[in-house]
Design an enzyme around this catalytic site. Structure first.
Site, PDB file in Angstrom:
ATOM      1  N   GLU A  71       0.829  -1.220   0.000  1.00 48.74           N
ATOM      2  CA  GLU A  71       0.000   0.000   0.000  1.00 48.74           C
ATOM      3  C   GLU A  71       0.860   1.265   0.000  1.00 48.74           C
ATOM      4  OE1 GLU A  71      -3.117  -0.101  -0.635  1.00 48.74           O
ATOM      5  OE2 GLU A  71      -3.232  -2.277  -0.449  1.00 48.74           O
ATOM      6  N   ASP A 124       3.675  -4.150  -5.830  1.00 55.89           N
ATOM      7  CA  ASP A 124       4.290  -5.423  -5.410  1.00 55.89           C
ATOM      8  C   ASP A 124       5.811  -5.298  -5.448  1.00 55.89           C
ATOM      9  OD1 ASP A 124       1.879  -6.634  -5.040  1.00 55.89           O
ATOM     10  OD2 ASP A 124       1.921  -7.835  -6.882  1.00 55.89           O
TER      11      ASP A 124
HETATM   12 ZN   LIG Z   1      -2.688  -2.716  -4.687  1.00 55.68          ZN
END
Ligand SMILES: [Zn+2]
Length: 409
Positions: A277, A358
């Site tokens: 996030e 990611d």
């Molecule tokens: Zn995401």
């Protein structure tokens, strides 16, 4: 061009949209029983896998029946001049253009809500219940419904009334004023959604002291993210499914973790989710999404201004005189293939951003805990591990679990 041809184009769009949608659902369902890719073999054990198969199939069957039912109903509505009838009805109640517009859309939404509420009731209390996801009580379901309606009437109705007023005052230039207002409103919502809207439905609390908070704090400090902005939301009052998201910007930014996520994952895995996030924040995805949606709104409103008073479009829906609400409906229908395409493009960006977030989590914390957290989240929501490529391309805002794992190992 005649009104008859415009009507046929609208029906053509509806039919084509239905066929593409159902075809994608169908080819996706043909891959429900595919072998699990080796990288994902540890997601389900035998019993859970069987359960996930049943869940996919049940949802597919349900949505197929609903899809066919609502398609037939929509066509009947068009061929029976439904919009003309509702237009008449609204005009018989008031002479004021703003009131007529509000009534017109109010009636349409009430009608569709009456039809769809039993379906969402079935989805929640029969399907989700059967697979152990549902935590919503009937009282909560009703309260959500009422709050949703009140919000729609106050906020949605207020905005619509303002736009019609712009149209009355400035004619076809209404689009500029509407755009300026919508841009202001979306920035405002971005800043205050968490403090004004979310509390109506959920409780948000700062993270409690403890091992988890210490772990999150040390990561946040390392990457320069202010931890006051991490909140826990009581998602468990509706569903066991877990989630996390990033919202707002500047001083108003916050990361929201579902209490279900904290329950399901280990500390390392939660830090990895936080890292993902934070990655969205650091890579400025929130700002990008907001600016592109404002630009897209401007373009759509500009195009709308050419069609809003079109007699041809009104006649196509069997209404004699053009009006703001009929113009808006007819334009919305004709514009839908374009909005499908812009939606597709936004999904492509969204999937790209997921890889970037990611990647950020991988390089600033580690791939292993993120991979295991994604696998646990997939398992706990019984998600489909073998979706069809075309279905993913059209519908997925996130890459598939396999794609994400592949990109990180
Ligand atoms: Zn995401």
């Amino acid at each position: 061009m005649t009104a008859q041809i415009v009507f046929q184009i609208i029906i053509g769009i509806l039919v084509l949209n239905f066929i593409i949608d159902k075809y994608l659902d169908y080819i996706n369902s043909k891959h429900f029983d595919d072998a699990i890719p080796p990288l994902l073999e540890d997601v389900y054990d035998k019993e859970e896998y069987v359960k996930s198969q049943a869940y996919k199939k049940e949802n597919f069957k349900f949505s197929s029946i609903i899809g066919a039912f609502s398609f037939v109903l929509t066509l009947a509505f068009f061929f029976l001049d439904g919009f003309a009838y509702i237009d008449q009805l609204a005009r018989s109640i008031s002479d004021n253009q703003i009131v007529i517009t509000l009534l017109f859309f109010g009636i349409i939404m009430l009608g569709s809500d009456i039809l769809t509420t039993p379906l969402s009731y079935y989805q929640t209390f029969v399907i989700e219940e059967k697979y152990g996801f549902n935590k919503t009580t009937k009282k909560l379901f009703l309260l959500d419904k009422i709050k949703g309606w009140l919000l729609m009437i106050i906020v949605g109705g207020g905005i619509l009334a303002l736009i019609v007023w712009f149209y009355q005052q400035t004619g076809n230039n209404f689009w500029i004023y509407t755009w300026a207002f919508m841009a202001f409103f979306s920035v405002f919502m971005m800043l205050f959604y968490s403090t004004l809207i979310v509390p109506l439905f959920n409780k948000q609390s700062p993270l409690e002291d403890g091992e988890l908070k210490t772990a999150l704090e040390s990561f946040a400090e390392k990457v320069g993210f202010n931890l006051d902005k991490i909140f826990v939301i009581d998602g468990s009052k509706r569903s066991t499914k877990a989630n996390a998201y990033f919202t707002g910007f500047g001083k108003k930014k916050r990361i929201v973790l579902y209490d279900t996520l904290i329950k399901d994952l280990d500390i390392d895995e939660i830090v990895a989710v936080l890292a993902h996030e934070v990655g969205h924040y650091k890579k400025k995805h929130v700002v990008f999404n907001m600016i592109s949606s404002i630009l897209l709104t401007g373009l759509t409103l500009y195009l709308l201004s050419f069609f809003i008073d079109s007699k041809l479009l009104a006649n196509a829906l069997a209404v004699a005189e053009p009006s703001f609400h009929i113009g808006l409906i007819a334009f919305g229908l004709l514009y839908s293939p374009i909005s499908e395409i812009t939606g597709l493009i936004m999904n492509i960006f969204s999937r790209k951003f997921e890889y970037q977030a990611d990647d950020y989590a991988k390089s600033h914390f580690g791939a292993k805990p993120l991979i295991s957290s994604l696998k646990k989240l997939s398992k706990n929501s019984l998600s489909n591990l073998t979706p069809h490529k075309a279905y993913v391309f059209m519908h997925y805002s996130h890459p598939t679990l396999l794609q994400r794992v592949k990109a990180m190992v």
